[in-house]
Design a protein around this motif. Structure first.
Motif, PDB file in Angstrom:
ATOM      1  N   ALA A 115      17.520  78.951   1.520  1.00 29.35           N
ATOM      2  CA  ALA A 115      17.520  78.562   2.936  1.00 29.35           C
ATOM      3  C   ALA A 115      17.593  77.056   3.172  1.00 29.35           C
ATOM      4  O   ALA A 115      18.108  76.601   4.189  1.00 29.35           O
ATOM      5  N   ILE A 198      11.754  84.973   8.520  1.00 29.81           N
ATOM      6  CA  ILE A 198      12.005  83.680   7.884  1.00 29.81           C
ATOM      7  C   ILE A 198      13.115  83.888   6.869  1.00 29.81           C
ATOM      8  O   ILE A 198      13.010  84.751   5.984  1.00 29.81           O
ATOM      9  N   ALA A 236      20.920  66.346  19.339  1.00 28.20           N
ATOM     10  CA  ALA A 236      20.625  67.682  18.808  1.00 28.20           C
ATOM     11  C   ALA A 236      21.855  68.561  18.952  1.00 28.20           C
ATOM     12  O   ALA A 236      21.753  69.783  19.050  1.00 28.20           O
TER      13      ALA A 236
HETATM   14  C1  LIG Z   1      25.686  66.319  15.752  1.00 23.64           C
HETATM   15  C2  LIG Z   1      25.414  67.802  15.748  1.00 23.64           C
HETATM   16  C3  LIG Z   1      26.472  68.688  15.759  1.00 23.64           C
HETATM   17  C4  LIG Z   1      26.226  70.079  15.758  1.00 23.64           C
HETATM   18  N1  LIG Z   1      27.284  70.934  15.756  1.00 23.64           N
HETATM   19  C5  LIG Z   1      27.065  72.269  15.735  1.00 23.64           C
HETATM   20  C6  LIG Z   1      28.166  73.187  15.705  1.00 23.64           C
HETATM   21  O1  LIG Z   1      29.335  72.814  15.671  1.00 23.64           O
HETATM   22  N2  LIG Z   1      27.879  74.522  15.701  1.00 23.64           N
HETATM   23  C7  LIG Z   1      26.608  74.996  15.717  1.00 23.64           C
HETATM   24  O2  LIG Z   1      26.412  76.204  15.695  1.00 23.64           O
HETATM   25  N3  LIG Z   1      25.547  74.144  15.751  1.00 23.64           N
HETATM   26  C8  LIG Z   1      25.739  72.806  15.748  1.00 23.64           C
HETATM   27  N4  LIG Z   1      24.671  71.945  15.769  1.00 23.64           N
HETATM   28  C9  LIG Z   1      23.295  72.499  15.884  1.00 23.64           C
HETATM   29  C10 LIG Z   1      22.578  72.737  14.546  1.00 23.64           C
HETATM   30  O3  LIG Z   1      23.086  71.909  13.510  1.00 23.64           O
HETATM   31  C11 LIG Z   1      22.675  74.187  14.115  1.00 23.64           C
HETATM   32  O4  LIG Z   1      22.085  75.044  15.074  1.00 23.64           O
HETATM   33  C12 LIG Z   1      21.971  74.427  12.769  1.00 23.64           C
HETATM   34  O5  LIG Z   1      22.291  75.709  12.321  1.00 23.64           O
HETATM   35  C13 LIG Z   1      20.453  74.262  12.831  1.00 23.64           C
HETATM   36  O6  LIG Z   1      19.979  74.201  11.490  1.00 23.64           O
HETATM   37  P1  LIG Z   1      18.638  73.426  11.122  1.00 23.64           P
HETATM   38  O7  LIG Z   1      18.376  73.651   9.686  1.00 23.64           O
HETATM   39  O8  LIG Z   1      18.716  72.009  11.556  1.00 23.64           O
HETATM   40  O9  LIG Z   1      17.605  74.211  12.006  1.00 23.64           O
HETATM   41  P2  LIG Z   1      16.417  73.609  12.881  1.00 23.64           P
HETATM   42  O10 LIG Z   1      16.992  72.792  13.980  1.00 23.64           O
HETATM   43  O11 LIG Z   1      15.417  72.977  12.018  1.00 23.64           O
HETATM   44  O12 LIG Z   1      15.830  74.959  13.482  1.00 23.64           O
HETATM   45  C14 LIG Z   1      16.581  75.712  14.428  1.00 23.64           C
HETATM   46  C15 LIG Z   1      15.926  77.090  14.572  1.00 23.64           C
HETATM   47  O13 LIG Z   1      16.052  77.792  13.339  1.00 23.64           O
HETATM   48  C16 LIG Z   1      14.766  78.110  12.830  1.00 23.64           C
HETATM   49  N5  LIG Z   1      14.852  78.025  11.377  1.00 23.64           N
HETATM   50  C17 LIG Z   1      15.342  77.023  10.617  1.00 23.64           C
HETATM   51  N6  LIG Z   1      15.328  77.379   9.317  1.00 23.64           N
HETATM   52  C18 LIG Z   1      14.797  78.622   9.260  1.00 23.64           C
HETATM   53  C19 LIG Z   1      14.527  79.538   8.228  1.00 23.64           C
HETATM   54  N7  LIG Z   1      14.776  79.285   6.943  1.00 23.64           N
HETATM   55  N8  LIG Z   1      13.986  80.743   8.549  1.00 23.64           N
HETATM   56  C20 LIG Z   1      13.698  81.036   9.840  1.00 23.64           C
HETATM   57  N9  LIG Z   1      13.930  80.208  10.864  1.00 23.64           N
HETATM   58  C21 LIG Z   1      14.486  79.015  10.577  1.00 23.64           C
HETATM   59  C22 LIG Z   1      13.806  77.144  13.468  1.00 23.64           C
HETATM   60  O14 LIG Z   1      12.493  77.663  13.508  1.00 23.64           O
HETATM   61  C23 LIG Z   1      14.427  77.020  14.831  1.00 23.64           C
HETATM   62  O15 LIG Z   1      14.071  78.158  15.561  1.00 23.64           O
HETATM   63  C24 LIG Z   1      24.887  70.558  15.757  1.00 23.64           C
HETATM   64  C25 LIG Z   1      23.827  69.646  15.746  1.00 23.64           C
HETATM   65  C26 LIG Z   1      24.077  68.278  15.736  1.00 23.64           C
HETATM   66  C27 LIG Z   1      22.923  67.328  15.699  1.00 23.64           C
END
Ligand SMILES: Cc1cc2nc3c(=O)[nH]c(=O)nc-3n(C[C@H](O)[C@H](O)[C@H](O)COP(=O)(O)OP(=O)(O)OC[C@H]3O[C@@H](n4cnc5c(N)ncnc54)[C@H](O)[C@@H]3O)c2cc1C
Length: 313
Positions: A115, A198, A236
């Motif tokens: 993950a 998770i 974000a």
């Molecule tokens: C510049 C920029 C561009 C982006 N472009 C896109 C795009 O093109 N498409 C898109 O879909 N998103 C985009 N995003 C949003 C983001 O990157 C995605 O939603 C990404 O999948 C979130 O992953 P994260 O690890 O940062 O999760 P987090 O932001 O840390 O968490 C998001 C959610 O997932 C949960 N979570 C995280 N990891 C786990 C796990 N292992 N098990 C259970 N729950 C978990 C958290 O509790 C929370 O609810 C972008 C963000 C930024 C900053």
């Protein structure tokens, strides 16, 4: 002085939790009052009372088992790229599933990733091996876990297009493997976003292609993203989901809010569905812009904008 006293009291309480964690065999890092602005891509957020970084995927699993036995609630954080944390921070435990949970195993056309693997890194490594299908993830800055939860995607493709299996931990059911049809993927959603599962690891089914062609597709995607997204500022990503048949950014632009500022936060001039941190933005300022965009879009178009990001407090 008052704040310090509250923190000291809370510190005593949390010592008990941290002692319990150590006694349970937890080997990772435990930090008290970790500033979340250092843990989120928008660089905003007060302290998490207890911030936990497991030492490995196995350590994470044991930690989750211990916390469910003890009935201790927690938040799971990936790379914090889809989250706005309040200026007061987050009460209780935040577990970061990151670098320590980052094993990748290639097997023919399939790849298993823990993950904490960065989705963009996985896309690059797969491409170098001549495995296509993850190109859309090249510019998405989150983890594999976050991407599965959110069914992250871009340009018409998302995680659901390539997923073969998801392994989760559910506080009431332990470790379980899920077939794609049971994950209930939708637009930026999955069953796990709702049922508290998770994500421990995910397996993807990819296709053979020439590494050079895959790299070219990823480079094109990255160039297009650089042209339309304000990647030079902390953010974000998209604040709102696109409403059916339209784009949140188009609607926010049409109500004249592109470039609108609240303190250190601004609705990006480059992409109206992104709020950027100009340097010292507070969560309340971002929330002010969110409320304004919602109000104006509702007023002018009758459309209720739904948040894509999560707000933690
Ligand atoms: C510049 C920029 C561009 C982006 N472009 C896109 C795009 O093109 N498409 C898109 O879909 N998103 C985009 N995003 C949003 C983001 O990157 C995605 O939603 C990404 O999948 C979130 O992953 P994260 O690890 O940062 O999760 P987090 O932001 O840390 O968490 C998001 C959610 O997932 C949960 N979570 C995280 N990891 C786990 C796990 N292992 N098990 C259970 N729950 C978990 C958290 O509790 C929370 O609810 C972008 C963000 C930024 C900053």
């Amino acid at each position: 002085m008052k704040k310090l006293k509250i923190r000291m009291k809370a510190g005593q309480r949390y010592k008990k939790v941290t002692r319990g964690l150590h006694n349970s065999g937890f080997r990772g890092e435990i930090r008290l009052f970790e500033e979340m602005k250092g843990r989120t891509s928008i660089k905003i957020g007060g302290p998490a009372d207890i911030f936990i970084i497991p030492a490995s995927g196995n350590d994470l699993k044991k930690l989750l088992e211990y916390l469910s036995q003890q009935n201790i609630p927690y938040h799971i954080l990936g790379r914090g790229t889809n989250i706005l944390v309040s200026d007061q921070g987050v009460r209780g435990l935040v577990i970061q599933v990151g670098r320590a949970s980052a094993e990748i195993t290639f097997n023919g056309n399939q790849v298993m990733a823990e993950a904490g693997v960065a989705l963009a890194r996985l896309a690059r490594l797969a491409g170098e091996r001549g495995l296509s299908g993850l190109e859309f993830g090249a510019g998405i800055p989150g983890t594999v876990g976050g991407a599965v939860i959110m069914n992250a995607g871009c340009q018409g493709e998302d995680i659901s297009c390539i997923i073969k299996r998801v392994r989760t931990f559910h506080p009431d059911a332990g470790v379980k493997d899920w077939a794609p049809e049971d994950c209930r993927f939708g637009y930026r959603s999955s069953r796990f976003r709702k049922d508290g599962g998770i994500v421990l690891e995910a397996e993807f089914e990819l296709r053979r292609d020439r590494p050079l062609l895959i790299k070219k597709r990823m480079d094109d995607i990255l160039a297009r993203r650089k042209a339309v997204l304000p990647l030079e500022y902390p953010s974000a990503g998209s604040i709102f989901k696109n409403p059916p048949g339209d784009f949140a950014g188009r609607l926010i632009d049409a109500v004249g809010l592109k470039g609108k500022r609240a303190g250190g936060a601004q609705i990006s001039e480059k992409h109206a569905n992104v709020i950027i941190n100009l340097g010292s933005a507070r969560a309340t300022e971002v929330e002010e812009l969110i409320a304004l965009a919602r109000e104006k879009v509702k007023e002018m178009f009758g459309v209720e904008l739904e948040l894509e990001i999560e707000i933690w407090s």
